[in-house]
Design a protein around this motif. Structure first.
Motif, PDB file in Angstrom:
ATOM      1  N   ASP A 173    -122.399 -61.656 -24.601  1.00  0.00           N
ATOM      2  CA  ASP A 173    -121.039 -61.333 -24.175  1.00  0.00           C
ATOM      3  C   ASP A 173    -120.306 -60.414 -25.140  1.00  0.00           C
ATOM      4  OD1 ASP A 173    -121.538 -63.012 -22.072  1.00  0.00           O
ATOM      5  OD2 ASP A 173    -120.451 -64.723 -22.914  1.00  0.00           O
TER       6      ASP A 173
ATOM      7  N   VAL B 183    -117.982 -67.075 -29.902  1.00  0.00           N
ATOM      8  CA  VAL B 183    -118.080 -68.267 -29.065  1.00  0.00           C
ATOM      9  C   VAL B 183    -117.725 -69.496 -29.883  1.00  0.00           C
ATOM     10  CG1 VAL B 183    -119.658 -69.750 -27.764  1.00  0.00           C
ATOM     11  CG2 VAL B 183    -119.811 -67.264 -27.542  1.00  0.00           C
TER      12      VAL B 183
ATOM     13  N   ALA C 229    -125.280 -66.687 -26.445  1.00  0.00           N
ATOM     14  CA  ALA C 229    -124.160 -66.374 -25.559  1.00  0.00           C
ATOM     15  C   ALA C 229    -123.228 -65.349 -26.192  1.00  0.00           C
ATOM     16  CB  ALA C 229    -123.388 -67.648 -25.215  1.00  0.00           C
TER      17      ALA C 229
ATOM     18  N   THR D 130    -118.808 -61.396 -27.802  1.00  0.00           N
ATOM     19  CA  THR D 130    -117.587 -62.088 -28.214  1.00  0.00           C
ATOM     20  C   THR D 130    -117.934 -63.181 -29.219  1.00  0.00           C
ATOM     21  OG1 THR D 130    -117.805 -63.699 -26.420  1.00  0.00           O
ATOM     22  CG2 THR D 130    -116.506 -61.713 -25.970  1.00  0.00           C
TER      23      THR D 130
ATOM     24  N   SER E 168    -120.406 -65.610 -33.944  1.00  0.00           N
ATOM     25  CA  SER E 168    -120.497 -64.305 -33.284  1.00  0.00           C
ATOM     26  C   SER E 168    -121.803 -63.674 -33.738  1.00  0.00           C
ATOM     27  CB  SER E 168    -119.301 -63.408 -33.629  1.00  0.00           C
ATOM     28  OG  SER E 168    -119.191 -63.227 -35.027  1.00  0.00           O
TER      29      SER E 168
END
Length: 340
Positions: A325, A329, A321, A327, A188
């Motif tokens: 986002d 991953v 990513a 979040t 994260s």
């Protein structure tokens, strides 16, 4: 090294890192630097007596056994595939590619032709980290609980095509998996872009490794303080490596009970001895080149393989990513852990 006819090497790219490669190649035992390729470099920028050409085709025409790829990351796939098609071994600067898809394409090309290829994750050749890894393998730390890295400093004008995650954090991703012989299971992160460029110039991310350890990484181009620190904490204490100076310390858990009640309440372990190791400090880039040279000669050599470097690109993708986002991953468990 065994006695062999000198290998004929070529260099692609004469930027900041390329000039360092040129310097090392020009004096590397058992290797002759026969030409340097760069479409925009000034005449006379190659080492004395080494021709400067403008393309991979011209470099190949000089008759080389292997090439060092030090051009921008965005060009790695195009250049690497050209070299593979010509049957030329390659040492490619890190990161291997700007995406996992691109990295896998490069890997298939070299594997198909049975060529030697490696990636220049230079921290694996830092004396302090090599000493640290040896001590971890000997079990001196016991179970590894946490890996923390800090890699920060001013913005380098040499970088234009990637952000701090691909340029700097890939060092920390690779060295963490290498030191622990583990893979990232999840990450994260948060990123910041403050310098007016299209890419991020600061990232903070945490991860969980397959060995159960947790990681924390702070990487940026926004600090006037240049810092390269790796801290590995385990059952018996912690190692602290400064890769700028190649120094390594060990802070041991204390064996004496703490009698001061106020301190005892706040400490999971007590402070023990601190040891600074005497480490033989050879230049990491030279050791990296010696290792790749030996691999090309068919000798046993601990190179950074394309599969290992592709795993690092996968984690870098996940870090970006996760930041986009907001979040955590997970890394694909179907991607096998590449032996280190």
């Amino acid at each position: 090294m065994s006695t062999h006819k000198p290998l004929r090497a070529g260099l692609i790219g004469l930027g900041s890192m390329g000039r360092n490669h040129a310097r090392v190649l020009h004096g590397l035992e058992g290797v002759e630097l026969v030409a340097v390729a760069d479409p925009v470099a000034a005449r006379g920028s190659a080492p004395a007596g080494v021709p400067l050409v403008r393309s991979v085709a011209e470099l190949a025409a000089a008759g080389i056994d292997y090439a060092v790829v030090a051009c921008p990351t965005a060009l790695h796939e195009e250049v690497a595939l050209d070299l593979a098609e010509r049957g030329i071994h390659a040492l490619i600067e890190k990161p291997l590619a700007p995406s996992v898809r691109s990295a896998e394409t490069i890997g298939r090309a070299f594997e198909k032709r049975g060529l030697v290829a490696a990636v220049g994750h230079i921290e694996r050749f830092n004396p302090a980290l090599r000493e640290l890894r040896t001590r971890l393998e000997l079990g001196e730390l016991g179970e590894v609980l946490q890996v923390v890295t800090r890699r920060q400093g001013p913005f380098p004008a040499r970088i234009a095509d990637v952000g701090v995650v691909y340029d700097l954090a890939t060092h920390d991703i690779d060295l963490t998996t290498w030191l622990t012989n583990s893979r990232y299971e999840s990450v994260s992160s948060h990123t910041v872009a403050r310098s007016g460029r299209p890419h991020e110039d600061m990232v903070g991310f945490i991860g969980r490794l397959s060995c159960g350890a947790i990681t924390s990484h702070l990487v940026n181009w926004l600090s006037p303080l240049k810092e390269r620190v790796t801290i590995v904490t385990g059952e018996h204490g912690c190692f602290v490596a400064d890769t700028l100076t190649a120094d390594l310390w060990f802070h041991a858990n204390g064996s004496q009970p703490t009698e001061w009640e106020g301190l005892r309440q706040f400490r999971g372990v007590s402070e023990g001895d601190v040891t600074r190791y005497a480490v033989v400090k050879r230049e990491p880039l030279l050791v990296e080149h010696e290792t790749f040279r030996d691999a090309v000669l068919g000798e046993e050599a601990d190179i950074v393989t394309l599969k290992q470097a592709t795993d690092t690109v996968a984690v870098a993708e996940a870090v970006l990513a996760a930041a986009a986002d907001g979040t955590s991953v997970g890394l694909d468990p179907r991607r096998p852990l590449t032996p280190l």
